[in-house]
Design a protein around this motif. Structure first.
Motif, PDB file in Angstrom:
ATOM      1  N   TYR A   9       3.241   5.745  -3.119  1.00 17.60           N
ATOM      2  CA  TYR A   9       4.472   6.379  -3.607  1.00 17.60           C
ATOM      3  C   TYR A   9       4.489   6.411  -5.135  1.00 17.60           C
ATOM      4  O   TYR A   9       4.796   7.429  -5.747  1.00 17.60           O
ATOM      5  N   LYS A  10       4.120   5.289  -5.740  1.00 17.58           N
ATOM      6  CA  LYS A  10       4.118   5.195  -7.199  1.00 17.58           C
ATOM      7  C   LYS A  10       3.110   6.158  -7.818  1.00 17.58           C
ATOM      8  O   LYS A  10       3.403   6.799  -8.825  1.00 17.58           O
ATOM      9  N   SER A  11       1.954   6.309  -7.204  1.00 16.98           N
ATOM     10  CA  SER A  11       0.949   7.216  -7.757  1.00 16.98           C
ATOM     11  C   SER A  11       1.409   8.670  -7.698  1.00 16.98           C
ATOM     12  O   SER A  11       1.002   9.479  -8.520  1.00 16.98           O
ATOM     13  N   ARG A  12       2.272   8.992  -6.733  1.00 20.74           N
ATOM     14  CA  ARG A  12       2.771  10.356  -6.614  1.00 20.74           C
ATOM     15  C   ARG A  12       4.048  10.589  -7.418  1.00 20.74           C
ATOM     16  O   ARG A  12       4.308  11.705  -7.832  1.00 20.74           O
TER      17      ARG A  12
ATOM     18  N   ALA B 143       0.846  -1.200   0.000  1.00 21.95           N
ATOM     19  CA  ALA B 143       0.000   0.000   0.000  1.00 21.95           C
ATOM     20  C   ALA B 143       0.881   1.250   0.000  1.00 21.95           C
ATOM     21  O   ALA B 143       0.591   2.221  -0.710  1.00 21.95           O
ATOM     22  N   TRP B 144       1.961   1.239   0.805  1.00 24.24           N
ATOM     23  CA  TRP B 144       2.885   2.381   0.802  1.00 24.24           C
ATOM     24  C   TRP B 144       3.479   2.557  -0.588  1.00 24.24           C
ATOM     25  O   TRP B 144       3.535   3.674  -1.104  1.00 24.24           O
ATOM     26  N   PHE B 145       3.893   1.458  -1.210  1.00 25.93           N
ATOM     27  CA  PHE B 145       4.500   1.527  -2.537  1.00 25.93           C
ATOM     28  C   PHE B 145       3.511   2.064  -3.571  1.00 25.93           C
ATOM     29  O   PHE B 145       3.867   2.903  -4.402  1.00 25.93           O
TER      30      PHE B 145
END
Length: 77
Positions: free
Chosen positions: A44-47, A39-41
């Motif tokens: 991060y990827k979406s941002r 979920a963190w990844f």
């Protein structure tokens, strides 16, 4: 866990660890929930993520122009 996300331990401890659940294991070990890490990844990827290599003639997704509406009519307040 830093290897799971492809980063070094210092970066993991500074950027990821504060945002995921730490599960104590024994006297010194810790574990992290894989779903928390993913979920963190994803966040991060979406941002920060960008698409990889594009086939010749195609533009990256963030350079494409998109219409606001496919109906052709506008509306306002």
């Amino acid at each position: 866990m830093p290897d799971y996300l492809g980063m070094d331990r210092n970066r993991f401890n500074n950027e990821v660890r504060p945002h995921v659940t730490v599960i104590p294991m024994g006297t010194q070990g810790v574990a992290f929930d894989r779903l928390d890490l993913e979920a963190w990844f994803e966040d991060y990827k979406s941002r920060n993520g960008r698409p990889g290599h594009q086939p010749k003639g195609e533009r990256p997704w963030d350079e494409m122009q998109h219409r606001a509406s496919s109906s052709g009519k506008g509306s306002g307040i």
